[in-house]
Design an enzyme around this catalytic site. Structure first.
Site, PDB file in Angstrom:
ATOM      1  N   HIS A 368     -32.874  43.515 -26.966  1.00 23.91           N
ATOM      2  CA  HIS A 368     -32.250  42.167 -26.848  1.00 23.91           C
ATOM      3  C   HIS A 368     -30.805  42.154 -26.843  1.00 23.91           C
ATOM      4  O   HIS A 368     -30.156  41.036 -27.118  1.00 23.91           O
ATOM      5  CB  HIS A 368     -32.841  41.540 -28.242  1.00 23.91           C
ATOM      6  CG  HIS A 368     -34.139  40.915 -28.203  1.00 23.91           C
ATOM      7  ND1 HIS A 368     -34.570  40.108 -27.479  1.00 23.91           N
ATOM      8  CD2 HIS A 368     -35.266  41.647 -28.541  1.00 23.91           C
ATOM      9  CE1 HIS A 368     -36.003  39.627 -27.675  1.00 23.91           C
ATOM     10  NE2 HIS A 368     -36.522  40.888 -28.629  1.00 23.91           N
ATOM     11  N   LYS A 563     -27.053  27.077 -31.475  1.00 20.31           N
ATOM     12  CA  LYS A 563     -27.364  28.476 -31.534  1.00 20.31           C
ATOM     13  C   LYS A 563     -26.603  29.078 -32.900  1.00 20.31           C
ATOM     14  O   LYS A 563     -25.787  28.412 -33.454  1.00 20.31           O
ATOM     15  CB  LYS A 563     -27.179  28.952 -30.331  1.00 20.31           C
ATOM     16  CG  LYS A 563     -25.749  28.916 -29.771  1.00 20.31           C
ATOM     17  CD  LYS A 563     -25.612  29.644 -28.509  1.00 20.31           C
ATOM     18  CE  LYS A 563     -26.140  28.478 -27.416  1.00 20.31           C
ATOM     19  NZ  LYS A 563     -27.040  29.384 -26.585  1.00 20.31           N
ATOM     20  N   ARG A 564     -27.067  30.498 -33.151  1.00 19.10           N
ATOM     21  CA  ARG A 564     -26.262  31.089 -33.918  1.00 19.10           C
ATOM     22  C   ARG A 564     -24.608  31.122 -33.596  1.00 19.10           C
ATOM     23  O   ARG A 564     -24.399  31.309 -32.435  1.00 19.10           O
ATOM     24  CB  ARG A 564     -26.837  32.499 -34.023  1.00 19.10           C
ATOM     25  CG  ARG A 564     -26.276  33.697 -35.124  1.00 19.10           C
ATOM     26  CD  ARG A 564     -27.212  34.844 -35.130  1.00 19.10           C
ATOM     27  NE  ARG A 564     -27.405  35.610 -33.838  1.00 19.10           N
ATOM     28  CZ  ARG A 564     -26.652  36.375 -33.145  1.00 19.10           C
ATOM     29  NH1 ARG A 564     -26.063  36.979 -33.808  1.00 19.10           N
ATOM     30  NH2 ARG A 564     -27.330  36.780 -32.013  1.00 19.10           N
ATOM     31  N   LYS A 569     -21.105  33.965 -28.472  1.00 21.77           N
ATOM     32  CA  LYS A 569     -21.724  32.674 -27.921  1.00 21.77           C
ATOM     33  C   LYS A 569     -20.596  31.690 -27.655  1.00 21.77           C
ATOM     34  O   LYS A 569     -20.738  30.537 -27.211  1.00 21.77           O
ATOM     35  CB  LYS A 569     -22.584  32.168 -28.848  1.00 21.77           C
ATOM     36  CG  LYS A 569     -23.742  33.065 -28.857  1.00 21.77           C
ATOM     37  CD  LYS A 569     -24.953  32.795 -30.027  1.00 21.77           C
ATOM     38  CE  LYS A 569     -26.144  33.689 -30.153  1.00 21.77           C
ATOM     39  NZ  LYS A 569     -26.955  33.780 -28.923  1.00 21.77           N
ATOM     40  N   THR A 671     -32.969  31.442 -25.124  1.00 24.77           N
ATOM     41  CA  THR A 671     -34.355  30.652 -25.009  1.00 24.77           C
ATOM     42  C   THR A 671     -34.011  29.094 -25.283  1.00 24.77           C
ATOM     43  O   THR A 671     -34.742  28.253 -24.804  1.00 24.77           O
ATOM     44  CB  THR A 671     -35.406  30.841 -25.856  1.00 24.77           C
ATOM     45  OG1 THR A 671     -34.938  31.030 -27.231  1.00 24.77           O
ATOM     46  CG2 THR A 671     -36.024  32.198 -25.434  1.00 24.77           C
ATOM     47  N   LYS A 675     -35.118  25.675 -23.506  1.00 31.29           N
ATOM     48  CA  LYS A 675     -35.871  24.293 -24.197  1.00 31.29           C
ATOM     49  C   LYS A 675     -35.205  22.930 -23.661  1.00 31.29           C
ATOM     50  O   LYS A 675     -35.743  22.146 -23.574  1.00 31.29           O
ATOM     51  CB  LYS A 675     -35.922  24.480 -25.800  1.00 31.29           C
ATOM     52  CG  LYS A 675     -36.627  25.843 -26.215  1.00 31.29           C
ATOM     53  CD  LYS A 675     -36.178  26.172 -27.597  1.00 31.29           C
ATOM     54  CE  LYS A 675     -36.742  27.492 -27.815  1.00 31.29           C
ATOM     55  NZ  LYS A 675     -36.168  28.054 -29.161  1.00 31.29           N
TER      56      LYS A 675
END
Length: 833
Positions: A368, A563-564, A569, A671, A675
């Site tokens: 991952h 998100k985290r 990110k 993901t 969504k």
């Protein structure tokens, strides 16, 4: 309890259930449960009592399905997959159970005024806090698909007493509190009193040939708790078995009797803290050891459980690899390779070579991450202290593996050093580490990435040497999400519209969304599509007003990054755009600017200082922007605390714009991007992870791609990236950064964000935010222009939904079942399909 006895007992339970008629109207069933299970009646029952009664009705039907599924798998001598993961972010169970049992519409008619609504009843359920982010939610989606597709399957994990933490925001800062999701017993779990296994730690191991005797210093009991994961459109279910740590005895009675009550309690806590908290803080040596114990605890219990089931059914391990597939979801369960070898060789008497042959056919591994620093390793000294027998096994696996490498590439010492399961620490004994990803690769027959870009880069970069050694093992499995939870259950308005236009079959065949392409230009459909989106935005706006105290304009563009919180990110790049937009509005640059509500959510790891600083900066910027009457009509910012599945179920349907802006080459897949697009949001993103495949499916004209690609990122780093030059040469960027550094958003502590500024400008900007800034801001202007053309925006949003069929978790799991696990689908009537 032997499995034979266990299955006889479940058979009797099945007959007992069948003797209880469930043909009664749902209202009567709920009333019966109110009386018999909750000890109340409808005249005085509140929302919580109704929730537990309805849950018991669903639980009873799920119990029947579980029994029938286990009988069918056993009767068919099914090959099963066992999915091992540290996280299963399953969220609330009620809505999913009612949908799978086809009870939701009936339940909605039962809960009507003057009593509570069904939604109010379902909101009594806490989220099952068994995960943190995408890794755990992916595992939950996969279990849903395994059940729906009729695959004999089990998930294995830890029954955490507390989740990662419950996040609140106090004075703009993240505050962590225990997330006690099971303080009241969950109606969705089935304690298995007869299923427990002993897990050992520490001590010493005496080696003799293939076999060794381990003399452990400590032992803990692993107790099983099952969650039944229902399939949709089928009576099949999957099982999520979670392990809770229990002390060998409740207290140290001798210490208690001598009056040393603290030591008596410590005896219990020393064992049971293993399953207390998801991801204990590993910034300390004690935290790292607890993390290792936690991983081994659930893996050992799971391996023992798998072998017990197989031995009961076949009485031999000669066919183990023919009947058992074990999948490692990232490296957290990688110690399973060594544990299976220990059990087969030491406990069950198999010869080493026979056990190793079975092992390499049984395991498969999903990677991952592409970031070397994120690949899990453990100090050899820690492993030797906590798991001495496993360290001997790993050394032997490594020795035989390196012998194989030498035969293939004689004399290539550098290759041996790179692929070794042991990082030699540059010759320093205390720095030697076990590389868990290497153990996973050497012990597995299939290794996959989770998007095409990720899988390609995986074999070109971090695992290039292994791909040269074992090219046939590496392949891709692009992630997917379950359309049941992430569209059918969370977006009722859009789901009803889809049912009307393309039928209801899309829930089990997401490729049917392609049928929307023909109505993308239909004005009436576009209007209905926009109305469904606005209803979802109103719902989210109500929640934000209650929880955050910010009043969002439902007609503004809802720009979402959830998100985290992590530097790669790049939430900070989003913040730079917020400040840039704010500055432009103050300068009177309002032409062509769409009203925008920028929404953040996500948790920062408790020891991750920079991520916490980003959260604080977001809230400080929001406080300034939201209270400025000059800009309030065109710009609002909200940080929604305690992001989890239930909050996501509100956010995903309401989003207009999906922020997927990680540095190219760092996000394995994502993901959340799937969504959001599935619910009609347009993506602004880099060429990273699954963004590329989303672009291919929805069309390049219907997504906003910006920034440097992976090759350009590598070239920038290789040629000497200088972020300070970008800062000096771009006055718009400089103004935004100077406001952060100068304390404009933190007037009470002007130096608060010096470290943030320095990381970007002076310390290398590792994730290249400033390199992508100008293109990001320009692309955001294109977003504005499109949003101000509503009909064209709706057309593109509809085409995004239409292109999402391939991103169903059902497709991903079919690929795994056919290519990796070699499974057949079954029905509960026992016929293979």
């Amino acid at each position: 309890m032997a499995y034979e006895t266990y299955y006889w007992s479940t058979s009797l339970m099945s007959k007992a259930i069948e003797s209880q008629p469930d043909g009664e109207p749902l209202r009567a069933q709920i009333d019966h449960k109110l009386l018999c299970q909750v000890a109340t009646d409808r005249d005085v029952a509140g929302k919580a009592e109704y929730y537990h009664a309805l849950a018991q009705v669903a639980r009873e039907q799920l119990a029947r399905r579980w029994v029938e599924t286990q009988h069918a798998d056993r009767a068919n001598k099914a090959r099963r997959v066992y999915y091992l993961s540290m996280e299963f972010l399953i969220g609330r169970a009620m809505n999913n159970a009612l949908s799978a049992l086809d009870l939701r519409e009936q339940a909605a008619t039962v809960f009507t005024p003057p009593g509570p609504s069904l939604n109010e009843v379902m909101e009594c359920e806490p989220d099952a806090a068994l995960g943190n982010g995408g890794l755990g939610r992916l595992a939950a989606c996969f279990l849903d698909s395994m059940a729906t597709l009729g695959l004999p399957s089990w998930g294995y994990g830890v029954r955490y007493e507390y989740g990662m933490f419950a996040q609140s925001i106090v004075n703009g800062q993240q505050v962590e509190k225990p997330e006690a999701w099971v303080q009241d017993r969950s109606p969705w779990e089935f304690p298995r009193a007869g299923r427990h296994h002993t897990v050992h730690f520490g001590g010493s191991a005496e080696h003799s040939g293939d076999w060794a005797e381990w003399h452990p210093a400590d032992s803990v009991e692993a107790k099983a708790f099952d969650h039944v994961i229902p399939g949709h459109g089928t009576d099949r279910v999957s099982t999520l078995r979670l392990w809770k740590a229990a002390a060998p005895s409740e207290i140290d009675l001798g210490a208690f009797n001598t009056g040393d009550y603290q030591r008596a309690a410590e005896f219990k806590n020393r064992f049971e803290n293993i399953s207390w908290v998801l991801y204990p803080n590993d910034s300390t040596s004690a935290g790292r050891e607890l993390r290792l114990r936690q991983e081994y605890f659930f893996v050992s219990a799971s391996m023992q459980d798998i072998l017990s089931r197989h031995d009961d059914e076949y009485g031999s391990f000669d066919n183990l690899a023919d009947k058992v597939a074990i999948h490692l979801n990232d490296t957290h369960p990688a110690i399973g390779v060594a544990e299976l070898m220990r059990l087969l060789v030491d406990e069950h008497g198999l010869k080493w070579n026979a056990a190793w042959e079975q092992c390499r056919r049984i395991f498969s591994y999903t990677n991952h991450t592409l970031m070397p620093e994120a690949l899990e390793t453990w100090k050899v000294t820690l492993m030797q202290r906590v798991l001495p027998r496993h360290m001997l096994i790993i050394y032997r696996i490594n020795h035989e593996f390196l012998d194989e490498v030498v035969r293939l590439y004689p004399g290539d010492i550098d290759l041996m050093r790179r692929v070794s399961l042991i990082d030699d620490g540059n010759g320093h004994e205390k720095d030697k580490r076990v590389r868990m990803a290497h153990l996973s690769i050497v012990g597995s027959h299939r290794i996959n990435g989770v998007s095409q870009l990720h899988s390609d880069l995986m074999v070109q970069t971090i695992f290039a040497d292994f791909a040269r050694l074992y090219p046939e093992r590496f392949h891709n499995k692009t992630n997917g999400v379950t359309p049941r939870r992430w569209l059918a259950q969370s977006n009722l308005g859009l789901s009803a519209l889809l049912d009307e236009r393309i039928g209801k079959e899309w829930r089990l065949d997401l490729d049917r969304l392609e049928g929307l392409r023909s109505v993308a230009d239909d004005a009436a459909f576009g209007k209905a599509f926009a109305a469904a989106k606005r209803d979802n935005k109103l719902r989210l706006a109500d929640y934000v007003a209650r929880e955050v105290g910010v009043s969002l304009n439902p007609d503004s563009l809802f720009d979402v990054q959830v998100k985290r919180i992590h530097e790669y990110k790049r939430q900070l790049l989003n913040v730079l755009h917020v400040i840039t937009r704010y500055n432009a509005l103050l300068n009177g640059e309002t032409a062509g600017v769409a009203p925008r509500s920028i929404i953040f959510a996500g948790k920062a790891a408790s020891s991750y200082h920079m991520a916490k600083q980003v959260i604080r900066l977001i809230n400080d910027v929001a406080a300034v922007v939201n209270n400025d009457p000059r800009t309030r009509d065109l710009l609002q910012v909200a940080f929604i605390p305690n992001y989890g599945v239930s909050v996501a179920e509100l956010i995903m349907p309401a989003a207009n714009l999906s922020e997927q802006i990680s540095t190219a080459g760092t996000e394995a897949s994502g993901t959340g991007n799937m969504k959001l697009s599935l619910n009609g949001a347009l993506t602004i993103g880099t060429e990273d992870g699954a963004n590329i495949e989303i672009r291919d499916q929805v069309g390049a004209d219907n997504i906003f791609i910006f920034g440097n690609n992976t090759a350009q990122v590598a070239a920038l780093r290789q040629t000497g990236y200088q972020p300070s030059e970008l800062y000096q040469n771009d006055p718009v960027l400089k103004e935004a950064l100077d406001k952060i550094d100068g304390g404009f958003f933190s007037p009470g502590e002007r130096s608060r964000y010096h470290d943030v500024f320095n990381c970007l400008v002076h310390y290398g900007d590792h994730y290249l935010l400033l390199a992508d800034y100008a293109d990001y801001v320009a692309t955001q202007a294109r977003v504005d222009a499109l949003y101000l053309t509503p009909a064209e925006w709706q057309r593109k949003a509809i085409l995004n939904v239409a292109g999402m069929g391939t991103f169903s978790a059902d497709r991903t799991i079919r690929d795994y079942a056919d290519d990796t696990w070699k499974l057949q689908t079954l029905t509960n009537r026992g016929t293979a399909q």
